[in-house]
Design a protein around this motif. Structure first.
Motif, mmCIF file in Angstrom:
data_model
loop_
_atom_site.group_PDB
_atom_site.id
_atom_site.type_symbol
_atom_site.label_atom_id
_atom_site.label_comp_id
_atom_site.label_asym_id
_atom_site.label_seq_id
_atom_site.Cartn_x
_atom_site.Cartn_y
_atom_site.Cartn_z
ATOM 1 N N TYR A 62 -72.173 -29.643 -61.833
ATOM 2 C CA TYR A 62 -71.103 -29.281 -60.341
ATOM 3 C C TYR A 62 -72.448 -28.959 -59.242
ATOM 4 C CZ TYR A 62 -68.966 -25.029 -57.120
ATOM 5 O OH TYR A 62 -69.452 -24.687 -55.925
ATOM 6 N N THR A 84 -67.455 -31.656 -51.679
ATOM 7 C CA THR A 84 -66.537 -30.722 -51.341
ATOM 8 C C THR A 84 -66.307 -30.108 -53.106
ATOM 9 O OG1 THR A 84 -64.925 -31.987 -51.496
ATOM 10 C CG2 THR A 84 -65.496 -31.505 -49.701
ATOM 11 N N GLU A 85 -65.042 -29.176 -52.780
ATOM 12 C CA GLU A 85 -65.021 -28.494 -54.466
ATOM 13 C C GLU A 85 -65.075 -29.759 -55.636
ATOM 14 O OE1 GLU A 85 -66.449 -25.639 -55.374
ATOM 15 O OE2 GLU A 85 -67.714 -25.088 -53.885
ATOM 16 N N VAL A 86 -63.559 -30.083 -54.617
ATOM 17 C CA VAL A 86 -63.120 -31.124 -56.123
ATOM 18 C C VAL A 86 -63.764 -31.735 -56.715
ATOM 19 C CG1 VAL A 86 -61.115 -32.478 -56.472
ATOM 20 C CG2 VAL A 86 -60.930 -30.654 -54.757
ATOM 21 N N ASN A 133 -66.173 -29.888 -59.593
ATOM 22 C CA ASN A 133 -65.850 -29.863 -60.461
ATOM 23 C C ASN A 133 -65.184 -30.667 -61.154
ATOM 24 O OD1 ASN A 133 -65.566 -26.208 -60.065
ATOM 25 N ND2 ASN A 133 -64.109 -27.032 -58.383
ATOM 26 N N THR A 134 -65.462 -32.350 -60.596
ATOM 27 C CA THR A 134 -65.059 -32.732 -61.435
ATOM 28 C C THR A 134 -65.596 -33.145 -62.121
ATOM 29 O OG1 THR A 134 -62.848 -33.759 -59.904
ATOM 30 C CG2 THR A 134 -63.586 -35.420 -61.443
#
Length: 136
Positions: free
Chosen positions: A106, A115-117, A120-121
């Protein structure tokens, strides 16, 4: 998973094992828990908006402090979640250890400007990829 993960698995297992009444009761439990959480969130957001405190959602990652503290936090969160789930000591230690590579994935994506997605992936993928190595 926190909303209905294990309950839906139990409902599916009961249906497979031909315990249809129990399966339908568990499925109703899943629906009621999920609906309760959704209604609670929507009601809270509506109340905040009416009180003049609207929440703004940003796609930008939040500032999380020093990187070392982030790794300590990820380890503790992972271990305490396993403790909350009534895991044994070995599993709690493994869960804590999995917080490290997950957070590394992360944090590396956030560092390069993602970005966040995707961040997180990658974090979930790295933890999932590393866990069989630690288990064996």
């Amino acid at each position: 998973m926190l909303v209905a993960g294990m309950t839906i698995v139990g409902a599916a297992q009961d249906a497979i094992d031909e315990f249809y009444l129990t399966a339908s009761a568990r499925l109703l439990d899943v629906v009621m828990r999920t609906a309760g959480i959704v209604v609670g969130i929507v009601a809270s957001l509506e109340l905040a908006w009416r009180l003049g405190a609207p929440l703004s959602i940003s796609p930008e990652p939040a500032a999380l402090g020093p990187l070392g503290a982030q790794f300590v936090g990820a380890t503790l969160i992972s271990a305490f979640f396993a403790l909350w789930a009534y895991a044994d000591l070995a599993t709690i230690g493994l869960a804590g250890a999995m917080g490290l590579p997950g957070w590394a994935g992360y944090a590396s994506m956030i560092y390069i400007g993602s970005t966040e997605v995707p961040a997180n992936t990658l974090g979930a993928f790295v933890a999932a990829l590393a866990s069989p190595t630690l288990i064996n």
